[in-house]
Design a protein around this motif. Structure first.
Motif, PDB file in Angstrom:
ATOM      1  N   PRO A   1      -4.622  -6.310  17.605  1.00  0.00           N
ATOM      2  CA  PRO A   1      -4.629  -7.616  18.272  1.00  0.00           C
ATOM      3  C   PRO A   1      -3.530  -7.783  19.334  1.00  0.00           C
ATOM      4  CG  PRO A   1      -4.886  -7.907  15.910  1.00  0.00           C
ATOM      5  CD  PRO A   1      -4.580  -6.459  16.136  1.00  0.00           C
ATOM      6  N   CYS A   2      -2.480  -6.979  19.263  1.00  0.00           N
ATOM      7  CA  CYS A   2      -1.400  -7.052  20.260  1.00  0.00           C
ATOM      8  C   CYS A   2      -1.745  -6.293  21.535  1.00  0.00           C
ATOM      9  CB  CYS A   2      -0.106  -6.479  19.684  1.00  0.00           C
ATOM     10  SG  CYS A   2       0.517  -7.382  18.269  1.00  0.00           S
ATOM     11  N   GLY A   3      -2.848  -5.579  21.537  1.00  0.00           N
ATOM     12  CA  GLY A   3      -3.252  -4.814  22.712  1.00  0.00           C
ATOM     13  C   GLY A   3      -2.748  -3.381  22.717  1.00  0.00           C
ATOM     14  N   ILE A   4      -2.096  -2.958  21.644  1.00  0.00           N
ATOM     15  CA  ILE A   4      -1.618  -1.578  21.548  1.00  0.00           C
ATOM     16  C   ILE A   4      -2.824  -0.687  21.277  1.00  0.00           C
ATOM     17  CG2 ILE A   4      -0.187   0.040  20.248  1.00  0.00           C
ATOM     18  CD1 ILE A   4       1.657  -2.375  19.634  1.00  0.00           C
ATOM     19  N   ARG A   5      -2.933   0.387  22.053  1.00  0.00           N
ATOM     20  CA  ARG A   5      -4.059   1.304  21.900  1.00  0.00           C
ATOM     21  C   ARG A   5      -3.566   2.668  21.425  1.00  0.00           C
ATOM     22  NH1 ARG A   5      -7.346   0.209  27.484  1.00  0.00           N
ATOM     23  NH2 ARG A   5      -8.092  -1.852  26.914  1.00  0.00           N
TER      24      ARG A   5
ATOM     25  N   ILE B   1       5.266   4.196  16.549  1.00  0.00           N
ATOM     26  CA  ILE B   1       5.485   3.433  17.791  1.00  0.00           C
ATOM     27  C   ILE B   1       4.678   2.134  17.762  1.00  0.00           C
ATOM     28  CG2 ILE B   1       5.081   3.449  20.291  1.00  0.00           C
ATOM     29  CD1 ILE B   1       7.473   5.110  19.415  1.00  0.00           C
ATOM     30  N   ALA B   2       3.425   2.213  17.346  1.00  0.00           N
ATOM     31  CA  ALA B   2       2.579   1.011  17.267  1.00  0.00           C
ATOM     32  C   ALA B   2       3.178  -0.008  16.316  1.00  0.00           C
ATOM     33  CB  ALA B   2       1.165   1.385  16.827  1.00  0.00           C
ATOM     34  N   GLU B   3       3.691   0.459  15.192  1.00  0.00           N
ATOM     35  CA  GLU B   3       4.307  -0.444  14.208  1.00  0.00           C
ATOM     36  C   GLU B   3       5.552  -1.111  14.790  1.00  0.00           C
ATOM     37  OE1 GLU B   3       5.486  -0.322   9.513  1.00  0.00           O
ATOM     38  OE2 GLU B   3       5.979   1.450  10.714  1.00  0.00           O
TER      39      GLU B   3
ATOM     40  N   ASN C   1      -6.476  15.735  13.768  1.00  0.00           N
ATOM     41  CA  ASN C   1      -5.588  15.614  12.614  1.00  0.00           C
ATOM     42  C   ASN C   1      -4.605  16.777  12.583  1.00  0.00           C
ATOM     43  OD1 ASN C   1      -6.780  13.268  11.695  1.00  0.00           O
ATOM     44  ND2 ASN C   1      -8.210  14.330  10.359  1.00  0.00           N
ATOM     45  N   GLU C   2      -3.347  16.450  12.284  1.00  0.00           N
ATOM     46  CA  GLU C   2      -2.281  17.437  12.132  1.00  0.00           C
ATOM     47  C   GLU C   2      -1.895  18.138  13.431  1.00  0.00           C
ATOM     48  OE1 GLU C   2      -1.465  18.975   8.648  1.00  0.00           O
ATOM     49  OE2 GLU C   2      -2.526  17.395   7.601  1.00  0.00           O
ATOM     50  N   LYS C   3      -2.293  17.584  14.583  1.00  0.00           N
ATOM     51  CA  LYS C   3      -1.896  18.151  15.874  1.00  0.00           C
ATOM     52  C   LYS C   3      -1.247  17.063  16.712  1.00  0.00           C
ATOM     53  CE  LYS C   3      -5.046  21.984  16.259  1.00  0.00           C
ATOM     54  NZ  LYS C   3      -5.923  22.722  17.137  1.00  0.00           N
ATOM     55  N   GLU C   4      -0.493  17.486  17.693  1.00  0.00           N
ATOM     56  CA  GLU C   4       0.197  16.536  18.574  1.00  0.00           C
ATOM     57  C   GLU C   4      -0.591  16.361  19.867  1.00  0.00           C
ATOM     58  OE1 GLU C   4       4.263  17.798  18.945  1.00  0.00           O
ATOM     59  OE2 GLU C   4       4.670  17.336  16.853  1.00  0.00           O
ATOM     60  N   ASP C   5      -1.799  15.836  19.722  1.00  0.00           N
ATOM     61  CA  ASP C   5      -2.633  15.565  20.893  1.00  0.00           C
ATOM     62  C   ASP C   5      -3.121  14.117  20.910  1.00  0.00           C
ATOM     63  OD1 ASP C   5      -4.402  15.771  18.778  1.00  0.00           O
ATOM     64  OD2 ASP C   5      -5.780  17.148  19.776  1.00  0.00           O
ATOM     65  N   TRP C   6      -2.358  13.250  20.274  1.00  0.00           N
ATOM     66  CA  TRP C   6      -2.662  11.822  20.250  1.00  0.00           C
ATOM     67  C   TRP C   6      -1.952  11.145  21.423  1.00  0.00           C
ATOM     68  CZ3 TRP C   6      -4.872   9.124  15.754  1.00  0.00           C
ATOM     69  CH2 TRP C   6      -5.386  10.006  14.813  1.00  0.00           C
ATOM     70  N   CYS C   7      -2.333   9.898  21.669  1.00  0.00           N
ATOM     71  CA  CYS C   7      -1.725   9.133  22.756  1.00  0.00           C
ATOM     72  C   CYS C   7      -1.594   7.684  22.289  1.00  0.00           C
ATOM     73  CB  CYS C   7      -2.635   9.214  23.980  1.00  0.00           C
ATOM     74  SG  CYS C   7      -2.146   8.172  25.349  1.00  0.00           S
ATOM     75  N   VAL C   8      -0.512   7.030  22.691  1.00  0.00           N
ATOM     76  CA  VAL C   8      -0.335   5.616  22.364  1.00  0.00           C
ATOM     77  C   VAL C   8       0.016   4.869  23.650  1.00  0.00           C
ATOM     78  CG1 VAL C   8       2.083   5.906  21.658  1.00  0.00           C
ATOM     79  CG2 VAL C   8       0.803   3.968  20.813  1.00  0.00           C
ATOM     80  N   GLU C   9      -0.603   3.710  23.834  1.00  0.00           N
ATOM     81  CA  GLU C   9      -0.384   2.889  25.033  1.00  0.00           C
ATOM     82  C   GLU C   9       0.127   1.520  24.605  1.00  0.00           C
ATOM     83  OE1 GLU C   9      -2.861   1.174  28.875  1.00  0.00           O
ATOM     84  OE2 GLU C   9      -3.899   2.394  27.386  1.00  0.00           O
ATOM     85  N   ILE C  10       1.281   1.143  25.162  1.00  0.00           N
ATOM     86  CA  ILE C  10       1.907  -0.148  24.856  1.00  0.00           C
ATOM     87  C   ILE C  10       1.785  -1.040  26.095  1.00  0.00           C
ATOM     88  CG2 ILE C  10       4.017  -1.300  24.084  1.00  0.00           C
ATOM     89  CD1 ILE C  10       2.991   0.853  22.129  1.00  0.00           C
TER      90      ILE C  10
END
Length: 77
Positions: A19-23, A71-73, A29-38
């Protein structure tokens, strides 16, 4: 075109948004290929620098699932 994407190994992108708009752009799974947008508004509230106005969202690429959630938290609070 869908067949070409599949033959090249592309998969559909999964995006989670709170709901805060964080994506969070889901990776493997278990790899560093995720992305976070604030969103820039949340960054401005968390890091109030009067001399600097954020005009773009902050995006962190190639992070783990655990780090993306951390980061999202942090920015959701």
């Amino acid at each position: 075109m869908e067949n070409l994407y599949k033959s090249l190994g592309f998969k559909s992108l999964e995006i989670l948004e709170n709901p805060c708009g964080i994506r969070i752009y889901k990776g493997t799974n278990e790899k560093e290929d995720w992305c976070v947008e604030i969103p820039k508004e949340l960054v401005q509230k968390k890091l109030p620098l009067p001399q600097y106005k954020y005009n773009k969202n902050i995006i962190m690429y190639f992070v783990s699932e655990k780090y993306a959630l951390m980061i999202a938290e942090e920015y959701t609070k």
